[in-house]
Each structure stands twice: as structure tokens, then as C-alpha cells.
Design an enzyme around this catalytic site. Sequence first.
Site, short mmCIF file in Angstrom:
data_model
loop_
_atom_site.label_atom_id
_atom_site.label_comp_id
_atom_site.label_asym_id
_atom_site.label_seq_id
_atom_site.Cartn_x
_atom_site.Cartn_y
_atom_site.Cartn_z
N HIS A 142 76.90 -11.06 118.29
CA HIS A 142 78.58 -11.08 118.75
C HIS A 142 78.47 -12.31 119.72
O HIS A 142 79.24 -13.24 119.82
CB HIS A 142 78.39 -9.66 120.16
CG HIS A 142 78.99 -9.04 119.18
ND1 HIS A 142 79.84 -8.76 118.78
CD2 HIS A 142 78.35 -7.67 119.50
CE1 HIS A 142 80.67 -7.36 118.32
NE2 HIS A 142 79.49 -6.79 118.67
N GLN A 175 82.73 -8.81 124.26
CA GLN A 175 83.66 -7.76 124.13
C GLN A 175 84.17 -7.13 124.87
O GLN A 175 85.39 -6.29 124.63
CB GLN A 175 82.37 -6.47 123.36
CG GLN A 175 82.46 -6.84 122.47
CD GLN A 175 81.32 -5.46 121.70
OE1 GLN A 175 79.47 -5.35 122.14
NE2 GLN A 175 81.80 -4.93 120.42
N HIS A 196 72.92 -7.16 115.56
CA HIS A 196 73.38 -7.27 115.83
C HIS A 196 74.72 -7.47 117.18
O HIS A 196 75.68 -8.16 116.99
CB HIS A 196 74.60 -5.54 115.28
CG HIS A 196 75.80 -5.34 116.21
ND1 HIS A 196 77.18 -4.56 114.73
CD2 HIS A 196 77.09 -5.10 117.12
CE1 HIS A 196 77.91 -4.22 115.11
NE2 HIS A 196 77.57 -4.89 116.09
N GLU A 197 73.84 -7.08 118.27
CA GLU A 197 74.06 -7.26 119.85
C GLU A 197 74.20 -9.23 119.32
O GLU A 197 74.97 -9.65 119.84
CB GLU A 197 73.56 -6.80 120.21
CG GLU A 197 73.52 -5.51 120.85
CD GLU A 197 75.42 -4.78 120.32
OE1 GLU A 197 76.31 -5.72 121.24
OE2 GLU A 197 75.61 -3.90 119.72
N GLY A 254 75.25 0.28 121.76
CA GLY A 254 74.66 -0.97 122.12
C GLY A 254 76.28 -1.79 122.29
O GLY A 254 77.73 -1.84 122.02
N CYS A 309 80.92 -0.96 114.90
CA CYS A 309 80.63 -1.69 116.15
C CYS A 309 82.35 -1.34 116.94
O CYS A 309 83.24 -0.79 116.60
CB CYS A 309 81.43 -3.21 115.68
SG CYS A 309 81.32 -4.73 116.92
N LEU A 310 81.95 -1.19 118.48
CA LEU A 310 83.31 -0.82 118.84
C LEU A 310 84.58 -1.25 118.88
O LEU A 310 85.09 -1.40 119.44
CB LEU A 310 82.62 -1.12 120.54
CG LEU A 310 81.56 -0.01 120.39
CD1 LEU A 310 80.83 -0.81 122.64
CD2 LEU A 310 81.98 1.97 120.94
NI NI Z 1 79.43 -5.38 118.17
#
Ligand code: NI
Length: 177
Positions: free
Chosen positions: A145, A51, A141-142, A46, A99-100
Site C-alpha cells: 500500500h 488507506q 500486503h500492507e 491490517g 483488502c479493506l
Molecule cells: Ni489492503
Amino acid sequence: MIREVLRMGDPRLNQRASEVTEFDTAALHALLQDMRDTMASLDGAGLAAPQIGVGLRVVIFGVSVNPRYPDVEPVPDTVLINPVITPLGDAMEEGWEGCLSVPGLRGWVPRHARVRYQGMDERGQAFERIVEGFHARVVQHECDHLDGILYPMRIRDLSRFGFIEALFPERDLPPEA
Ligand code: NI
């Protein structure tokens, strides 16, 4: 176009993102294409617009069946804009997340086990789903953000937060998101 993913510590990841007010525009489609390209290049589950430095309430996610992650439930490829998440019931579940924006680490994170999410797709069509398990985890999670929250802020037991190789010397783990 693949964009740079901001990393934890960048203040842009800690701001509340703004609602999208215009749908089906060239700019929105271009943003989503960049998000898809960036997520695919990093093999993520995701990605949220903040981000890549865009402060709008836009997330994408999706996980297909992958032999590398036999324990991960598939999640349909989804574009979710201006989301609203409503927990269904009090049950919480803990699970590993990555997480990226926090590359190379994993943490053990509590999430609502079952939620309803509502929002718009890229054309402004409203939709909603009731989900549980990994799908519910990914969407929580998304959407965090969009409120400037990264998963490490939700970890209760910081002894369960660390580098992948150190935590799981012999195991492949779910993708980052
Ligand atoms: Ni993340």
C-alpha cells in the site's frame, strides 16, 4: 476516531507514500489511534495510512486467534513505520487475500514465503523480524500500500479473483487488510 477507508480507484491509493521523519509526536500517535479505531471497526487484519488518505509510510497489522478463522495463524499487533522488506530465499506462496479498500472481494495472490522486515515503531525504536506464512503475507500486503500497489495488481490468474459469496459459498475467510 474512525476514518473513511478509500476504495480502489481513488488515485491516493496509487501514490508512493513518504517517509516519517518525526517520531513520538502527538500527530503520529493520533494517526495511529485513528488507524487502530478504523481497522477495529471493520474487523481488519491490517491497515496502511494511505488507506485513510494519509500519504505516510505507516502500517499496522495484527490478527488474534479467532474461532471464525481456524486456519489463520495469529500475528502480533504491530506498528511498522518506514518499513524495508527483504525476501529470504526464492520461495513464493499463493494464498487468498482481501483488502479493506477492495471490500467484498478476494484474490489468490503470490507472495514471498519468508521475509525479513525492518522498520521503526511509533517512538522511533528500530526493530526487525523474520517471518513466514500468513504473517509474511500480511506485512507484504500492507507495505505494498505504501508503494501504491493493491493486491489485485499482483494476481496472476484473474479467474481466482471475485466476490466472496461467489467464490466461497460455504466458507468463512481471513479478514481484509
Ligand atoms: Ni489492503
